[in-house]
Design an enzyme around this catalytic site. Structure first.
Site, mmCIF file in Angstrom:
data_model
loop_
_atom_site.group_PDB
_atom_site.id
_atom_site.type_symbol
_atom_site.label_atom_id
_atom_site.label_comp_id
_atom_site.label_asym_id
_atom_site.label_seq_id
_atom_site.Cartn_x
_atom_site.Cartn_y
_atom_site.Cartn_z
ATOM 1 N N GLU A 54 -6.802 -9.557 -3.189
ATOM 2 C CA GLU A 54 -7.562 -9.583 -1.938
ATOM 3 C C GLU A 54 -9.050 -9.350 -2.212
ATOM 4 O O GLU A 54 -9.692 -8.519 -1.569
ATOM 5 C CB GLU A 54 -7.040 -8.517 -0.966
ATOM 6 N N GLU A 75 0.804 -1.227 0.000
ATOM 7 C CA GLU A 75 0.000 0.000 0.000
ATOM 8 C C GLU A 75 0.838 1.279 0.000
ATOM 9 O O GLU A 75 0.574 2.219 0.753
ATOM 10 C CB GLU A 75 -0.998 -0.021 1.161
#
Length: 579
Positions: free
Chosen positions: A457, A356
């Site tokens: 995900e 991220e």
């Protein structure tokens, strides 16, 4: 505009009047007592030429726009009433069009760009006299707009129930700093026709994921020996990977294990490889959970994605790491890399190196802009067999100014320029109200890097089970039909064992809900089996999905079994079966 109807819904038809194209400003109203609206023509050279908006096959941005000037605060802008009864519950709506900024941005704080929001207000007419507490505001899109450049809106919304107060609704464009002029071109709100999109994707999938195959069982001179014999071809596995997230609790549940082993090829650990889990206290390494999960995956032959070595977001960094000075942090980063990667060399085919980075920069802020590339290079040095991924969220949704495909590509290019061996792109896929065209647009842009893409995900959060099934189908069909995508990993699938609770495929008692059935049916659709007879030339022809196969041939002298693989290719695959 191309339209189709279902249950009273007209798809792909704009619910707004683009009055800049028609009769000046009819339909539009200013927000704010000082705001003034006017209609203008953009210079032809500045009109956008590329768009994902396929409401009509021949659509091109018009070049006509509404200009809002004299804005006194962020709430000021422009609005238009949506006809009563036009918005319906359970329907996915897209908000499309173009936003740019005019005068005033150079004087505003944070000059350069500004976040502009498109909101859908329900229960009022959108005018100045509507009481705020009587309105439900639904976000319909967010863009990071710039002066002198048009940014495409990729907004999406869905209503849980019908607007019931006054039956009225309105779309508002607002959010830029006070004094900044806002330009709006071709604003549209329309219902998304998923079934029409699926038809297109099935054709695309056939081209991307299937190949003609010719199985040769005899030379032309000996074809009579096998001609007419019965043959059966069965696909054993696919080249495209499907995986799921696991943790120590779920692998103790027989229902979870049963669904996981039947329907998934890969695994990823939910938290057990993360630094805060393996070294919660400085110097006290704990790989017990990691080892146990690896043993489980080894028993069932499931490769595992390594998620993650580092996590760039500040609040995901453990306290003892934050307390280190720069020299100590440098040593701790090296220690983490050495400890993890030497212990598990060759065990994880993928690693998410620094998770991220579009949304966090803890290590870069502390150690400088070269540290991210260092993490990639050092990982490759210690474990050269692993593919090293960037991994981030919201990139595929089109509604996060911090996570656009363009910013992701810029980040990847910057890493590569510093020598980082980036080997793949991870799109997390925590989706809400997904729209196929928006996902495809992101995939198309990211594919220009020539790196493989994985949805790492995936979860689709929706309380309505039928809509949840539809949402999963949207994402899965887009991913499977895109040539740059190589796999999809679900972030869990069982009720009570997921980060997002309204996203499960399997109920807590092990029963499969309709979202799970949709996934199973898609996997079945994307699996090839064929039966028939050997032709007079000694051949058997079929079109199959990429993957491994077993063929069974029954002749007068007995049965024969052989295995083969179908790889990507534009020409027919001809295989000699050597009878």
């Amino acid at each position: 505009m191309a339209c189709s109807c279902a249950h009273g819904v007209v798809f792909d038809a704009n619910l707004l009047r683009n009055s800049a194209l028609e009769d000046g400003l009819a339909g539009w109203a200013p927000l704010g007592a000082c705001t003034k609206l006017s209609a203008h023509d953009e210079e032809p050279a500045n009109v956008p030429t590329e768009t994902i908006n396929d409401v009509a096959d021949d659509y091109k941005p018009s070049g006509r726009y509404i200009l809002a000037t004299g804005r006194a605060c962020e709430e000021d802008g422009l609005c238009q009433v949506i006809p009563g009864g036009a918005l319906m519950p359970r329907i996915t709506y897209r908000v499309a069009g173009w936003i740019s900024l005019g005068d005033g941005m150079a004087k505003a704080e944070g000059a350069g760009d500004a976040v502009v929001r498109i909101n859908i207000r329900l229960g009022g007419d959108g005018g100045e006299g509507v009481e705020e507490e009587k309105c439900l505001v639904v976000e319909g899109g967010v863009v990071c707009a710039e002066a002198g450049k048009w940014t495409e809106i990729k907004g999406v919304f869905r209503l849980k129930a019908s607007p019931v107060l006054s039956g009225a609704a309105a779309v508002h464009v607002q959010g830029a700093p006070a004094g900044v002029d806002v330009k709006v071109m071709d604003l549209q709100v329309f219902a998304v026709d998923r079934k029409a999109r699926f038809k297109k994707l099935k054709k695309k999938t056939d081209k991307v994921r299937r190949r003609d195959v010719v199985l040769k069982f005899a030379d032309a001179g000996a074809s009579s020996a096998v001609s007419g014999a019965s043959i059966r071809v069965m696909q054993m596995d696919q080249s495209f990977a499907f995986g799921a997230c696991i943790n120590p609790a779920v692998i103790q549940d027989p229902n979870f294990v049963d669904f996981f082993t039947k329907h998934f090829d890969w695994a990823v650990f939910e938290n057990e490889l993360k630094w805060y889990h393996t070294e919660a206290v400085q110097g006290q390494l704990n790989y017990a959970d990691t080892d146990a999960l690896l043993d489980f995956c080894d028993r069932y032959g499931k490769p595992v994605r390594g998620h993650c070595i580092f996590w760039a977001v500040d609040n995901m960094v453990q306290k003892w790491v934050k307390a280190l000075d720069n020299d100590q942090l440098t040593a701790a980063v090296q220690g983490r890399l050495t400890s993890l990667l030497t212990r598990y060399t060759g065990r994880f085919p993928h690693y998410d190196v620094n998770n991220e980075m579009l949304h966090g920069s803890f290590f870069q802020d502390k150690l400088g802009e070269d540290v991210n590339a260092f993490m990639f290079k050092e990982t490759a040095r210690i474990d050269p067999g692993a593919a090293l991924f960037v991994n981030d969220y919201n990139v595929e949704g089109g509604n996060d100014p911090n996570a656009t495909p363009e910013k992701y590509i810029a980040q990847i290019n910057a890493l590569q320029e510093k020598g980082a061996p980036v080997g793949g792109i991870g799109l997390q896929g925590h989706v809400t109200n997904p729209v196929g065209e928006i996902i495809c647009d992101a995939l198309d842009k990211l594919a220009t890097t020539d790196l493989p893409i994985w949805l790492t995900e995936l979860d689709a959060c929706e309380t309505d089970l039928d809509l949840r099934a539809d949402d999963y189908e949207v994402v899965l069909r887009e991913a499977y039909a895109h040539p740059a995508v190589e796999g999809v990993v679900f972030w869990g699938f069982m009720q009570g064992h997921m980060w997002r609770q309204d996203a499960c495929l399997v109920n807590s008692d092990g029963t499969v809900n309709c979202a799970g059935e949709r996934f199973i049916n898609l996997r079945r659709e994307w699996t090839s089996h064929a039966r028939g007879k050997i032709d007079s030339d000694g051949n058997f022809k079929f079109r199959g999905y990429h993957g491994s196969y077993i063929v069974q041939l029954a002749t007068a002298t007995g049965k024969m079994h052989k295995t083969f693989s179908v790889e990507k290719g534009d020409t027919p695959l001809v295989l000699d079966m050597d009878v």
